[in-house]
Design an enzyme around this catalytic site. Structure first.
Site, PDB file in Angstrom:
ATOM      1  N   GLY A 261      -5.981  27.694   3.367  1.00 47.09           N
ATOM      2  CA  GLY A 261      -7.084  27.334   4.256  1.00 47.09           C
ATOM      3  C   GLY A 261      -7.926  26.157   3.806  1.00 47.09           C
ATOM      4  CD  GLU A 295      -0.518  33.376   1.267  1.00 51.88           C
ATOM      5  OE1 GLU A 295      -1.062  33.137   2.366  1.00 51.88           O
ATOM      6  OE2 GLU A 295      -0.157  34.513   0.937  1.00 51.88           O
ATOM      7  NE  ARG A 298      -5.859  22.298   7.852  1.00 54.87           N
ATOM      8  CZ  ARG A 298      -5.713  22.459   9.169  1.00 54.87           C
ATOM      9  NH1 ARG A 298      -5.569  21.409   9.950  1.00 54.87           N
ATOM     10  NH2 ARG A 298      -5.757  23.665   9.703  1.00 54.87           N
ATOM     11  NE  ARG A 333      -4.153  20.151  13.264  1.00 57.07           N
ATOM     12  CZ  ARG A 333      -5.379  19.744  13.109  1.00 57.07           C
ATOM     13  NH1 ARG A 333      -5.680  18.476  13.210  1.00 57.07           N
ATOM     14  NH2 ARG A 333      -6.329  20.611  12.853  1.00 57.07           N
ATOM     15  CB  CYS A 365       3.074  14.596  33.821  1.00 56.91           C
ATOM     16  SG  CYS A 365       4.289  13.285  33.930  1.00 56.91           S
ATOM     17  CD  GLU A 366       0.545  19.488  30.676  1.00 61.30           C
ATOM     18  OE1 GLU A 366      -0.627  19.927  30.788  1.00 61.30           O
ATOM     19  OE2 GLU A 366       1.551  20.176  30.844  1.00 61.30           O
TER      20      GLU A 366
HETATM   21  N1  LLP Z   1      -1.349  31.744   4.513  1.00 66.88           N
HETATM   22  C1  LLP Z   1      -1.373  32.340   5.709  1.00 66.88           C
HETATM   23  C2  LLP Z   1      -1.177  33.796   5.803  1.00 66.88           C
HETATM   24  C3  LLP Z   1      -1.614  31.578   6.874  1.00 66.88           C
HETATM   25  O1  LLP Z   1      -1.658  32.169   8.057  1.00 66.88           O
HETATM   26  C4  LLP Z   1      -1.821  30.176   6.754  1.00 66.88           C
HETATM   27  C5  LLP Z   1      -2.064  29.347   7.940  1.00 66.88           C
HETATM   28  C6  LLP Z   1      -1.753  29.604   5.468  1.00 66.88           C
HETATM   29  C7  LLP Z   1      -1.522  30.421   4.374  1.00 66.88           C
HETATM   30  C8  LLP Z   1      -1.936  28.130   5.236  1.00 66.88           C
HETATM   31  O2  LLP Z   1      -3.169  27.659   5.658  1.00 66.88           O
HETATM   32  P1  LLP Z   1      -3.630  26.164   5.329  1.00 66.88           P
HETATM   33  O3  LLP Z   1      -3.808  26.062   3.835  1.00 66.88           O
HETATM   34  O4  LLP Z   1      -2.581  25.242   5.811  1.00 66.88           O
HETATM   35  O5  LLP Z   1      -4.896  26.008   6.074  1.00 66.88           O
HETATM   36  N2  LLP Z   1      -2.063  24.936  13.457  1.00 66.88           N
HETATM   37  C9  LLP Z   1      -3.406  24.948  12.931  1.00 66.88           C
HETATM   38  C10 LLP Z   1      -3.486  25.670  11.607  1.00 66.88           C
HETATM   39  C11 LLP Z   1      -2.957  27.080  11.657  1.00 66.88           C
HETATM   40  C12 LLP Z   1      -2.964  27.779  10.314  1.00 66.88           C
HETATM   41  C13 LLP Z   1      -2.248  29.080  10.365  1.00 66.88           C
HETATM   42  N3  LLP Z   1      -2.158  29.801   9.123  1.00 66.88           N
HETATM   43  C14 LLP Z   1      -3.911  23.517  12.843  1.00 66.88           C
HETATM   44  O6  LLP Z   1      -3.195  22.601  13.241  1.00 66.88           O
HETATM   45  O7  LLP Z   1      -5.047  23.279  12.435  1.00 66.88           O
END
Ligand code: LLP
Length: 442
Positions: A261, A295, A298, A333, A365-366
């Site tokens: 996150g 984990e 991003r 996004r 087309c959106e």
């Molecule tokens: N662990 C779990 C259980 C998760 O659900 C996620 C992301 C991560 C780790 C990794 O999170 P990160 O470090 O990447 O924030 N599509 C959205 C983001 C969705 C994230 C879903 N889960 C966007 O484009 O902002």
């Protein structure tokens, strides 16, 4: 709920460049990623195209690892494959010593193809099918993070049948507001994720009593694009309290998976500082005596990626529009979360030219097919190239072939050179696998 778009004045082109050490503007070559001219990439492979910087990803991995080293906190980093699941990128993180966090058997197989061994893989997610669990357990998956009573029973049954023991962690929902966009927050009681703290002790005891299952610990993940350490502190303190309570009840708790996150700077907001994050983790987990895992997705890949596009045409319809050859089907996004992505012209002359507001759109087309509204940009002629910044995470992985648009190519920049890592999809591949049935069935 805070919107993902930052509310301050928008950074100008110079500000965007200055905040991104991975990018340079050269007088002749134009915009470069890690010293490689994006014009050279586009000349060779066309646009739209994803361009990823290997050096940036390695540097970000090292920054995170070193932040924990500085706090003397041993941390096992499992790269969240969902952020960018390209085999070359998984291979890069494996080389740095990362494991993987996966949410489907497809991601599990990708990680395996990139050489990440099954025992270095954590399987997360709110709904894993029986077939997926069976395949992962048969292959020797390292840990399954589970979020429901029913899944714990499923894991026990499958593992017993296979004659293996599944290491599981219970994902606790700490009911903490991560202060992020409503569509990507996961740690509130109202979200579908995790198990309420009140339900954990009984479920943990149940898991510990089941055959084929080893209750190994607690997992958490409170959301994505988090920019403050406060929600983390609150969540991890609750996690630590839970670990102690379980131990007092006689349970064995070895692992605390603190999720991902960590937010990055898309506009001019400072990304989450790894040193501050590591300090928060140390304070909340001090003396706990658990194996810590995380984990991130991003944070590691987001700033390393650019979606390189060309202007198809200009259009004046009350407003100024720049229509690109890239669209929402590639980078979803902005349409999905109102996310703000920096946009830089690739040519140096354009970069220094006077800027006026324009809507930057794709050809789909959106009405949602908009990358930016009223963005200060120079006049850009058809064929002029633009880089959509910070597209390395949740870019290509979320793309679709909507409007029968073949998937773009991808290139990895490394040590001053670049290599094709995904061929541009042939249009024929779009309908390969489709059949027109004979009336009445064949
Ligand atoms: N662990 C779990 C259980 C998760 O659900 C996620 C992301 C991560 C780790 C990794 O999170 P990160 O470090 O990447 O924030 N599509 C959205 C983001 C969705 C994230 C879903 N889960 C966007 O484009 O902002």
């Amino acid at each position: 709920m805070a919107d993902m778009a930052f509310s301050g004045p928008e950074p100008d082109l110079q500000d965007l460049l200055a905040a991104r050490p991975q990018l340079q503007m050269h007088a002749q070559d134009g915009l470069c990623l890690e010293g490689v001219a994006l014009n050279a990439v586009a000349d060779e492979y066309g646009t739209p195209i994803w361009v990823y910087g290997a050096g940036t990803m390695r540097a970000r991995f090292a920054a995170l690892r070193d932040a924990f080293k500085a706090e003397a906190v041993p941390m096992h980093i499992h790269y969240a494959v969902k952020a960018n699941d390209h085999l070359a990128i998984l291979n890069l993180f494996r080389e740095q010593g990362a494991g993987a966090d996966v949410v489907s058997i497809g991601e599990f197989r990708r990680a395996g193809l990139a050489g990440i061994t099954a025992r270095d893989i954590v399987y997360s997610g709110v709904g894993k099918s029986e077939a997926e669990l069976e395949a992962a357990l048969a292959a020797g998956i390292g840990q399954i993070n589970t979020e429901s009573a029913e899944e714990i029973e499923m894991i026990s049954a499958i593992a017993s049948r296979l004659g293996v023991v599944a290491n599981i962690a219970l994902r606790m929902n700490p009911d903490v507001d991560a202060g992020t966009h409503a569509k990507i927050t996961t740690g509130l009681a109202e979200n579908k994720f995790g198990i309420a703290a009140a339900d954990i002790p009984a479920l943990y005891a149940r898991a510990a009593s089941l055959p084929g299952v080893r209750a190994a610990g607690i997992a958490m993940h409170i959301g994505s694009q988090i920019l403050s350490t406060t929600p983390y502190r609150l969540a991890y303190e609750k996690g630590a309290t839970m670990v102690r309570a379980l131990r007092e009840a006689g349970q064995n708790v070895e692992v605390l998976d603190i999720g991902g996150g960590l937010g990055i700077g898309y506009q001019d907001e400072p990304g989450l500082n790894p040193a501050a994050f590591a300090a928060t983790v140390r304070q909340a987990t001090q003396g706990l005596g658990v194996k810590l895992m995380m984990e991130p997705g991003r944070y590691l890949t987001g700033p390393a990626g650019i979606l390189l596009a060309s202007v198809i045409l200009r259009k004046q319809a009350g407003k100024r529009f720049l229509v690109l050859d890239a669209a929402m089907n590639e980078l979803m996004r902005p349409a999905m979360y109102e996310a703000w992505h920096g946009i830089l012209p690739v040519d140096a002359s354009a970069f220094h030219a006077p800027a006026t507001p324009a809507d930057v759109v794709g050809p789909i087309c959106e009405s949602a097919d908009v990358f930016a509204k009223d963005r200060a940009l120079p006049d850009l002629r058809p064929g002029a190239r633009l880089g959509l910044l910070d597209a390395g995470a949740y870019g290509a992985v979320m793309s679709s072939a909507y409007n029968a648009r073949p998937r773009p190519a991808a290139v990895l920049v490394d040590q001053g050179g670049f290599a094709l890592i995904t061929r541009r999809q042939e249009p024929e591949a779009l309908w390969e696998g489709e059949m027109i049935p004979v009336p009445g069935g064949a």
